[in-house]
Structure formats: structure tokens, C-alpha cells
Design an enzyme around this catalytic site. Sequence first.
Site, mmCIF file in Angstrom:
data_model
loop_
_atom_site.group_PDB
_atom_site.id
_atom_site.type_symbol
_atom_site.label_atom_id
_atom_site.label_comp_id
_atom_site.label_asym_id
_atom_site.label_seq_id
_atom_site.Cartn_x
_atom_site.Cartn_y
_atom_site.Cartn_z
ATOM 1 N N PRO A 198 0.888 -1.202 -0.021
ATOM 2 C CA PRO A 198 0.015 0.046 0.081
ATOM 3 C C PRO A 198 1.006 1.302 0.126
ATOM 4 O O PRO A 198 1.758 1.465 0.644
ATOM 5 C CB PRO A 198 -0.835 -0.080 1.267
ATOM 6 C CG PRO A 198 -0.143 -1.191 2.232
ATOM 7 C CD PRO A 198 0.604 -1.965 1.139
ATOM 8 N N GLY A 226 2.164 5.036 0.800
ATOM 9 C CA GLY A 226 1.793 5.893 2.190
ATOM 10 C C GLY A 226 1.156 4.910 3.338
ATOM 11 O O GLY A 226 0.672 5.476 4.203
ATOM 12 N N GLY A 285 3.511 3.033 5.307
ATOM 13 C CA GLY A 285 4.518 2.557 6.262
ATOM 14 C C GLY A 285 5.206 1.129 5.856
ATOM 15 O O GLY A 285 5.852 0.884 6.816
ATOM 16 N N SER A 298 6.678 1.276 0.476
ATOM 17 C CA SER A 298 6.351 1.222 -0.808
ATOM 18 C C SER A 298 7.275 1.641 -1.865
ATOM 19 O O SER A 298 7.731 1.195 -3.009
ATOM 20 C CB SER A 298 4.885 1.471 -1.182
ATOM 21 O OG SER A 298 4.717 2.795 -0.846
ATOM 22 N N ASP A 304 14.424 2.335 5.492
ATOM 23 C CA ASP A 304 13.594 1.586 4.294
ATOM 24 C C ASP A 304 14.414 0.932 3.184
ATOM 25 O O ASP A 304 14.298 -0.416 2.893
ATOM 26 C CB ASP A 304 12.511 2.467 3.943
ATOM 27 C CG ASP A 304 11.614 2.959 4.926
ATOM 28 O OD1 ASP A 304 11.880 2.619 6.151
ATOM 29 O OD2 ASP A 304 10.541 3.339 4.538
#
Length: 307
Positions: A95, A97, A99, A102, A146
Site C-alpha cells: 500500500p 503511504g 509505512g 512502498s 527503508d
Amino acid sequence: MSKASAPGKIILFGEHAVVYARPAIAVPVFQVRAEVELERLEIERLEIDAADLDKRYTLQDALPDDPIATIIRLTCARLNVEPNGLRVRVRSTIPIGGGLGSGAAVSVAIARAFAQHFSVTLSAGEASALAFEVEKLHHGTPSGIDNTVIAFEQPVYFVRDQPIESFRVARPFTIAIADTGIAAPTKIAVGDVRRAWQAERARYESLFDQIGSIAQKARAAIERGNVESLGALMNANQALLRALGVSSPEIETLVDAALRAGASGVKLCGAGRGGNVIALVDEVTQDKVARAWRDAGARNVIITQVN
Ligand code: MEV
């Protein structure tokens, strides 16, 4: 045709404080992925087909800050090849936005697909470094966690600007992930925390220290197989994230629902203000928590093993 992909990620402990050089722990989530296909075209153009974003455009027409165009240009410069005569299809089940990484996953998958297409070996560190350049464009001051966990595809204990450390998961444990359905741009939450830190440095430094110390304790607990202590650490981390101002009513609804259904710990995951929450569950509680979340309005629930 060349194909490549990259997983999503969750931050188990330490988001936001990690931007301020405190440690954080993140693990890949293989149930969601960004996938990229490159197809040869007999034209002097590079077409981008990003159906999830409902966007079809050419590299030549892309806006200067377009993240997909940016990673393509950076990767082609690194590989020393021309970005022409190709269609780049980007699909993702992560998804946006939410967390779950993405943006970084799309960047890593694109870098990998180009490297494969042009038969160049790209190390995890190089894919991570390319994706980090795009993260800077998205977030302003990303920590780099990330792109690191997604490119290396293993649990990481991450401290900004320090060599990457992995660690041993002595006893596997189960994490349930629920989507609030609210897409929340990382840049906004990270920017708000920065402004609050600038206004009240001592208070925010103390909150970051407490979060960093939780991440350190959690690493030791995971390495010792002391899974039982992780729930309380997650709850303490969530209380500090709330104090940072990055929780939201939708997150709190899912936090309460998970605790009532028997999860031993639950917290937001990523930048907050929406996105996903994660809970520590076991064979007995995982179905109860998933049901409670769906009843409380969660859009999607994923169960993942950390091992
Ligand atoms: C985003 O997944 C995690 C944050 O800590 C931002 C960052 O580390 O760059 C909120």
C-alpha cells in the site's frame, strides 16, 4: 523480458528516532512486493506504465521530481547505459503511504530489473544506495532504514550513517499487520516531528533516547529468544510515538482492538498518522486479533513470521 521484485518492510522498533541517529529494527515482509518488468521496444523512447498510480508516461515527459523516472535515470547512469527502447511496467501490492516501504521497494525493484536486463551485477548495497537517493527526494531527511532492509532482505539493526548490522532471531515470532486505510505521506509526519524537535529540543531528544533504548533492548530480547518481553516493549514504543505526535484516532482504534483481542504488544509502523499498525501475536491470538481488526474497520490484515 527482464523481471525483478523487492519486498515490503515493517519497522519493529524505532521509527522517527532513527532519523535522529538512534537505533531501529526493521524486517522484510515477503507477503507484499513491488514487481517490475522491462520489455524491449523498437522506438527511441522509454515508456513507464505504473497502473497502481494510474500513470502512463514517458521518461522524456516525466516531471523532474518523479520518483520512478529518477531511479531509472540514476540506475542507467550507474550501469552506464542509455534509458531508451524499453517499456517499464511497475506493479505493487504494497500500500502506498502505508509505512510498509512502498517507495523504496519500487526503487529497488527498478534498479534490480535494469541491472538484470543489461547483465550487470548490482550488489544489495548498491541497490540500497540508489534507492536512498530517491528517498531523499520523497522525504527530505530519510534515515535510510527503508531502502536498507528492503535491498538486503534480512532483519536489520540500523543506525544512521553506520555499517549495516543484521542479527540472529533466536526464536521465530509472529507479527500481524493491519492497514488503517489512511495513506499518510512520510514527508509530512517527518517534517512535523522536525519542527516540534526544533521548538522543544530537550523534550524530543529525551523521547528519541527512550525509543532508541527500547530498540536496543528489543534486539537483545530477539537474540536471546525472549519473545515474551517484546510485547511490553512495543507498547512502550507506541506510547512514545503517541508523545511524538504521530499517532492518529484510526491508529488508536486498531491499537485498542488488538490489545482487547489478546495481542501482547501493538504499535504503529513507519511514519504514522495513518498507514499500518503491527501487533505481536501467537497461534492462539492471531485469528482473534485479525477478526477484531476487520470488525474495527481495518482494510487489510497480513500475518508474517519473523525468523
Ligand atoms: C519511515 O518508514 C520511517 C521513518 O523513521 C522515516 C525514516 O526513517 O526515514 C519515519
